[in-house]
Write a protein that holds these residues in place. Structure first.
Motif, PDB file in Angstrom:
ATOM      1  N   PHE A 149      -8.346 -12.940   4.363  1.00  0.00           N
ATOM      2  CA  PHE A 149      -8.672 -13.812   3.514  1.00  0.00           C
ATOM      3  C   PHE A 149      -9.755 -13.119   2.381  1.00  0.00           C
ATOM      4  CE2 PHE A 149     -12.462 -16.304   2.298  1.00  0.00           C
ATOM      5  CZ  PHE A 149     -12.235 -17.777   2.124  1.00  0.00           C
ATOM      6  N   VAL A 150      -9.137 -13.877   1.509  1.00  0.00           N
ATOM      7  CA  VAL A 150     -10.182 -12.809   0.099  1.00  0.00           C
ATOM      8  C   VAL A 150     -10.893 -13.675  -0.752  1.00  0.00           C
ATOM      9  CG1 VAL A 150      -8.047 -10.916  -0.063  1.00  0.00           C
ATOM     10  CG2 VAL A 150      -7.935 -13.445  -1.251  1.00  0.00           C
ATOM     11  N   GLY A 151     -10.894 -15.219  -0.610  1.00  0.00           N
ATOM     12  CA  GLY A 151     -11.255 -16.483  -0.921  1.00  0.00           C
ATOM     13  C   GLY A 151     -10.890 -16.726  -1.933  1.00  0.00           C
ATOM     14  N   LEU A 152     -11.894 -16.945  -3.141  1.00  0.00           N
ATOM     15  CA  LEU A 152     -11.002 -17.724  -5.093  1.00  0.00           C
ATOM     16  C   LEU A 152     -10.733 -16.109  -5.861  1.00  0.00           C
ATOM     17  CD1 LEU A 152     -14.232 -19.566  -5.580  1.00  0.00           C
ATOM     18  CD2 LEU A 152     -11.758 -20.587  -4.119  1.00  0.00           C
ATOM     19  N   ASP A 153     -10.517 -15.591  -4.927  1.00  0.00           N
ATOM     20  CA  ASP A 153      -9.987 -13.291  -5.483  1.00  0.00           C
ATOM     21  C   ASP A 153      -8.961 -14.037  -6.751  1.00  0.00           C
ATOM     22  OD1 ASP A 153     -12.082 -12.723  -4.547  1.00  0.00           O
ATOM     23  OD2 ASP A 153     -11.439 -11.202  -3.823  1.00  0.00           O
ATOM     24  N   ASN A 154      -7.661 -14.976  -5.992  1.00  0.00           N
ATOM     25  CA  ASN A 154      -6.278 -15.003  -6.165  1.00  0.00           C
ATOM     26  C   ASN A 154      -6.663 -16.294  -7.908  1.00  0.00           C
ATOM     27  OD1 ASN A 154      -4.620 -13.261  -5.356  1.00  0.00           O
ATOM     28  ND2 ASN A 154      -4.752 -14.955  -3.110  1.00  0.00           N
ATOM     29  N   PHE A 155      -7.839 -16.746  -7.471  1.00  0.00           N
ATOM     30  CA  PHE A 155      -7.729 -18.367  -8.153  1.00  0.00           C
ATOM     31  C   PHE A 155      -8.466 -17.310  -9.688  1.00  0.00           C
ATOM     32  CE2 PHE A 155      -7.128 -20.027  -4.127  1.00  0.00           C
ATOM     33  CZ  PHE A 155      -5.979 -20.991  -4.952  1.00  0.00           C
ATOM     34  N   ARG A 156      -9.492 -16.250  -9.470  1.00  0.00           N
ATOM     35  CA  ARG A 156     -10.424 -15.722 -10.235  1.00  0.00           C
ATOM     36  C   ARG A 156      -9.248 -14.647 -11.264  1.00  0.00           C
ATOM     37  NH1 ARG A 156     -13.724 -14.753  -5.882  1.00  0.00           N
ATOM     38  NH2 ARG A 156     -15.609 -15.817  -6.329  1.00  0.00           N
ATOM     39  N   ARG A 157      -8.170 -14.064 -11.095  1.00  0.00           N
ATOM     40  CA  ARG A 157      -7.415 -13.585 -11.449  1.00  0.00           C
ATOM     41  C   ARG A 157      -6.324 -14.293 -12.668  1.00  0.00           C
ATOM     42  NH1 ARG A 157      -3.225 -10.853  -6.822  1.00  0.00           N
ATOM     43  NH2 ARG A 157      -5.206  -9.470  -7.200  1.00  0.00           N
ATOM     44  N   MET A 158      -6.072 -15.567 -11.825  1.00  0.00           N
ATOM     45  CA  MET A 158      -5.848 -15.912 -13.390  1.00  0.00           C
ATOM     46  C   MET A 158      -6.618 -15.864 -14.526  1.00  0.00           C
ATOM     47  SD  MET A 158      -4.659 -19.513 -10.990  1.00  0.00           S
ATOM     48  CE  MET A 158      -4.141 -19.592  -9.408  1.00  0.00           C
ATOM     49  N   LEU A 159      -7.909 -15.820 -14.138  1.00  0.00           N
ATOM     50  CA  LEU A 159      -8.552 -16.725 -14.837  1.00  0.00           C
ATOM     51  C   LEU A 159      -9.131 -14.621 -16.011  1.00  0.00           C
ATOM     52  CD1 LEU A 159     -11.079 -18.780 -14.250  1.00  0.00           C
ATOM     53  CD2 LEU A 159      -9.191 -18.969 -15.390  1.00  0.00           C
ATOM     54  N   THR A 160      -9.083 -13.580 -14.692  1.00  0.00           N
ATOM     55  CA  THR A 160      -8.959 -12.378 -15.601  1.00  0.00           C
ATOM     56  C   THR A 160      -7.647 -11.730 -16.029  1.00  0.00           C
ATOM     57  OG1 THR A 160      -8.794 -11.387 -13.561  1.00  0.00           O
ATOM     58  CG2 THR A 160     -11.058 -12.407 -14.811  1.00  0.00           C
ATOM     59  N   GLU A 161      -6.669 -11.974 -15.946  1.00  0.00           N
ATOM     60  CA  GLU A 161      -5.208 -11.440 -16.052  1.00  0.00           C
ATOM     61  C   GLU A 161      -5.029 -11.245 -17.355  1.00  0.00           C
ATOM     62  OE1 GLU A 161      -2.264 -11.025 -13.038  1.00  0.00           O
ATOM     63  OE2 GLU A 161      -3.451  -9.287 -11.620  1.00  0.00           O
ATOM     64  N   GLY A 162      -4.774 -12.909 -17.406  1.00  0.00           N
ATOM     65  CA  GLY A 162      -4.356 -13.444 -18.858  1.00  0.00           C
ATOM     66  C   GLY A 162      -3.376 -14.117 -19.180  1.00  0.00           C
ATOM     67  N   TYR A 163      -2.232 -13.854 -18.122  1.00  0.00           N
ATOM     68  CA  TYR A 163      -1.703 -14.201 -17.839  1.00  0.00           C
ATOM     69  C   TYR A 163      -1.034 -15.772 -18.044  1.00  0.00           C
ATOM     70  CZ  TYR A 163       1.140  -9.030 -18.425  1.00  0.00           C
ATOM     71  OH  TYR A 163       0.708  -7.798 -18.409  1.00  0.00           O
ATOM     72  N   PHE A 164      -1.943 -16.073 -16.910  1.00  0.00           N
ATOM     73  CA  PHE A 164      -1.810 -17.940 -16.991  1.00  0.00           C
ATOM     74  C   PHE A 164      -2.382 -18.910 -17.661  1.00  0.00           C
ATOM     75  CE2 PHE A 164      -3.756 -21.435 -15.070  1.00  0.00           C
ATOM     76  CZ  PHE A 164      -3.066 -22.220 -14.476  1.00  0.00           C
ATOM     77  N   LEU A 165      -3.363 -18.064 -18.186  1.00  0.00           N
ATOM     78  CA  LEU A 165      -4.258 -18.141 -19.865  1.00  0.00           C
ATOM     79  C   LEU A 165      -3.312 -18.307 -20.781  1.00  0.00           C
ATOM     80  CD1 LEU A 165      -7.534 -17.469 -19.811  1.00  0.00           C
ATOM     81  CD2 LEU A 165      -6.922 -19.281 -19.256  1.00  0.00           C
ATOM     82  N   VAL A 166      -2.331 -17.344 -20.797  1.00  0.00           N
ATOM     83  CA  VAL A 166      -1.299 -17.642 -22.267  1.00  0.00           C
ATOM     84  C   VAL A 166      -0.157 -18.334 -21.984  1.00  0.00           C
ATOM     85  CG1 VAL A 166       0.752 -15.697 -23.107  1.00  0.00           C
ATOM     86  CG2 VAL A 166      -1.748 -15.177 -23.246  1.00  0.00           C
ATOM     87  N   GLY A 167       0.558 -18.286 -20.677  1.00  0.00           N
ATOM     88  CA  GLY A 167       1.332 -19.267 -19.990  1.00  0.00           C
ATOM     89  C   GLY A 167       0.667 -21.301 -20.186  1.00  0.00           C
ATOM     90  N   MET A 168      -0.698 -21.107 -20.187  1.00  0.00           N
ATOM     91  CA  MET A 168      -0.848 -22.433 -20.069  1.00  0.00           C
ATOM     92  C   MET A 168      -0.449 -22.993 -21.826  1.00  0.00           C
ATOM     93  SD  MET A 168      -1.744 -24.020 -17.213  1.00  0.00           S
ATOM     94  CE  MET A 168      -2.546 -25.056 -18.206  1.00  0.00           C
TER      95      MET A 168
END
Length: 655
Positions: free
Chosen positions: A411-430
């Motif tokens: 269990f890693v909590g919200l780490d996967n969701f934080r990664r969306m904001l830190t890696e940048g690919y998700f934000l560029v994709g949005m």
């Protein structure tokens, strides 16, 4: 009123019973904890463990710091270091025998840690075994990845026997007549005779993970979780296997001083305990991977890939199975009573009670229909909602290509969701998704409407039929074929667009349309020109047909012109169709990535990246399934929000 009081009383009794069962569950659960932490620590990652019962000395080998540390009476007794990690440690006749990956076996005095002897094995030591009198030392070695050796030395380091194998040796033992027994990754137990020749063999069918001495016999663990007690002649004395539903990877095995219980550890930190009847009585996740066990009377010490040393009292394990079963049953009973109590509580209120009884009567009256629909509901759950629920749960774990079983996931909590904001690919994709969504809405609300109106306004039934057929015909062409066609159209050398520009003398306008970050996203937007969406065309055309000619004729009588009829009558009346196509288009754009993958694969750079493509890459290429689940959850929430908005906007007002 009297009925409400009775149901309220029943609810209170059920709540009280559920609370009692919960308390009983916690009590029984507390009694299943038979593991205690040692008051000592190595300060490093541990790799092996041994115990001398006579002096109550605990020895722990480490990796990283490459130290062997002795503990006695709750404190450190001595420590020695080497050039490599300690792979195995044994105690015999007042001496400590420690096999090291630097190619040596070190002999230390048990009481003061003084170096007594060093045996140069000249190969990486993976396991050792020592005779009861300490006069013979066997070493299993590894050279490269698939060449192993079994070596027998005397106490002075003189090589007495050797054998080579083109396998990996998982464990080694010494018999009473000073012969060696090895277990290899082919699942073979081999007794080695004089001259290194094979004397006897027994096949376990699974790779040998570890082999230890167990009193007058030997104990071996296999990769499938099976274990065997066997004597010097390879006769099987006892055999069992762990119940491993979480697919943990067995890594170590141990037993108590009387060989009544068997303990199996896994690389993921799971601990399995089995009793004399080879029944599994305990399963729990300890934390870090378990590397080894050491018996001390009725207790067993264990350590692993972390700074921990723990002990479990095997005498207390006889009660653990009963307590675990009681904890399971009390928890299940409480889980049933809580909803029942809530149900009766709702029945006690006049409004909700009447609604529940009315619903129950309707269901009972139509019970045959519900019974016939049950298989459909079950299949929908298995193939639709079950996957959604799994993704919702595993979005909070580190599920990946390597952590691919329940045992390995954490269990890693919200780490996967934080990664969306830190890696940048998700934000560029949005950002790209917003461009595609905006232009997609414009395309679906303009050209298909115009085409549907033109066909609807055409005279003659055959002409209308022909036009409808021609507009809808492209829908039979697979989307992959359409995308590949546009890939050729955008080709910078032979593509239609650049060829046309060259023919009209505008060669300076030619571009590498899909290879330029400034034009790639707009090339994706332009794909499908002239944007006659067949589905949207049919929906709008059906809406126009549903209006009826009477409305138009009435408008003409009142002096309305054709354009007035279109703007003021027809468009407002097909507003529900607009809403449906708007929602379907938004959902399709959020979920679709096929054309982008075929044309650009998200490039150049991230100029055409979208969240759905990021999800696909994490599943198919990167193996980050937990992160992909988190992306799927976010897209699901967006889709659900759009769907709910659609339901709200298209809801008909009650008269």
């Amino acid at each position: 009123m009297e009925t409400g009081k009775k149901t309220a009383a029943i609810s209170i009794l059920l709540f009280a019973a559920a609370l009692l069962l919960t308390a009983a569950h916690l009590l029984y659960r507390a009694r299943t904890e038979g593991i205690t932490a040692a008051p000592v620590s190595t300060g490093a990652v541990n790799s092996c463990i041994a115990c001398d019962e006579d002096t109550q000395t605990l020895l722990v080998g480490t990796t990283g710091s490459n130290e062997l540390i002795a503990f006695r009476d709750g404190g450190e007794l001595w420590r020695q270091s080497a050039q490599g990690a300690f792979a195995d440690v044994e105690v015999s006749s007042g001496l400590v025998f420690a096999g090291n990956q630097d190619g040596h076996i070190y002999l230390y005095d048990l009481n003061d840690g003084r170096s007594v002897q060093t045996i140069d094995v000249q190969r990486r030591v993976v396991a050792i075994a020592v005779s009861d009198d300490g006069e013979r030392i066997a070493a299993a070695t590894l050279t490269g990845t698939s060449k192993a050796g079994a070596l027998l030395f005397d106490r002075n380091g003189q090589l007495l026997e050797s054998a080579s194998f083109k396998v990996r040796i998982g464990g080694i033992a010494i018999t009473a007549d000073d012969r060696m027994i090895i277990g290899n990754n082919r699942g073979e137990l081999i007794r080695i005779g004089e001259g290194g020749e094979k004397e006897t063999e027994y096949r376990t069918d699974y790779s040998v993970v570890q082999m230890i001495d167990a009193g007058d016999s030997h104990l071996v663990l296999c990769k499938d979780g099976g274990y065997f007690f066997f004597d010097d002649e390879l006769c099987i004395l006892r055999h069992g296997r762990i119940a491993n539903g979480m697919q943990a990877t067995p890594s170590s095995v141990g037993t108590d001083g009387e060989q009544r219980y068997v303990a199996v550890g896994s690389e993921e930190g799971y601990l399995f305990i089995l009793n004399e009847q080879d029944e599994q009585i305990y399963t729990d996740r300890i934390g870090a991977g378990i590397a080894g066990f050491a018996a001390e009377g009725g207790s067993v010490w264990f350590t692993g890939s972390g700074d921990f040393i723990k002990s479990m009292n095997m005498e207390e394990l006889a009660h653990i199975k009963r307590n675990i079963a009681a904890a399971k049953y009390t928890r299940a009973a409480a889980a049933v009573l809580y909803p029942a109590a809530v149900f009766f509580l709702l029945l006690s209120f006049p409004g909700t009670g009447a609604a529940i009884r009315w619903t129950a009567r309707r269901i009972w009256r139509c019970r045959m229909a519900y019974l016939l629909l049950a298989p459909t509901f079950i299949l929908i759950w298995l193939f639709n909602y079950r996957g959604i629920l799994t993704a919702l749960v595993r979005a909070f774990t580190d599920w990946s290509l390597t952590n691919n079983t329940v045992a390995k996931m954490h269990f890693v909590g919200l780490d996967n969701f934080r990664r969306m904001l830190t890696e940048g690919y998700f934000l560029v994709g949005m950002r790209n998704l917003l461009i595609l969504a905006g232009t997609g809405v414009v395309k679906v609300l303009t050209v298909p409407v115009l085409c549907a109106w033109l066909v609807y306004s055409a005279s003659g039934g055959r002409r209308k039929y022909l036009h409808r057929f021609l507009f809808v015909l492209p829908i039979v062409v697979p989307g992959v074929i359409s995308a590949m066609t546009w890939l050729k159209i955008y080709d910078p050398n032979i593509g239609l667009i650049n060829e046309l520009l060259r023919r009209i003398g505008r060669e300076s306008w030619t571009r590498v349309w899909l290879g330029n970050a400034g034009t790639a996203i707009w090339a994706i937007v332009f794909m499908g020109f002239p944007f006659v969406n067949a589905m949207a065309f049919l929906v709008y055309y059906g809406g126009l047909i549903g209006i009826g000619r009477e409305v138009e004729e009435s408008a003409v009588v009142d002096g309305a012109r054709r354009r007035d009829i279109f703007w003021r009558i027809q468009l407002p009346l097909i507003r529900p169709q607009f809403r449906v196509m708007l929602i379907l288009t938004m959902i399709g754009i959020m979920q679709n990535f096929n054309e982008i993958y075929i044309l650009t694969q998200g490039g150049p750079g991230t100029s055409t990246y979208v969240p759905a493509l990021e999800l696909y890459f994490n599943v198919a290429q990167f193996g980050r399934y937990g992160y992909a689940c988190a992306l799927g959850v976010v897209l699901f929430l967006f889709t659900m929000a759009v769907t709910l908005a659609n339901m709200f906007l298209t809801r008909e007002k009650e008269a």
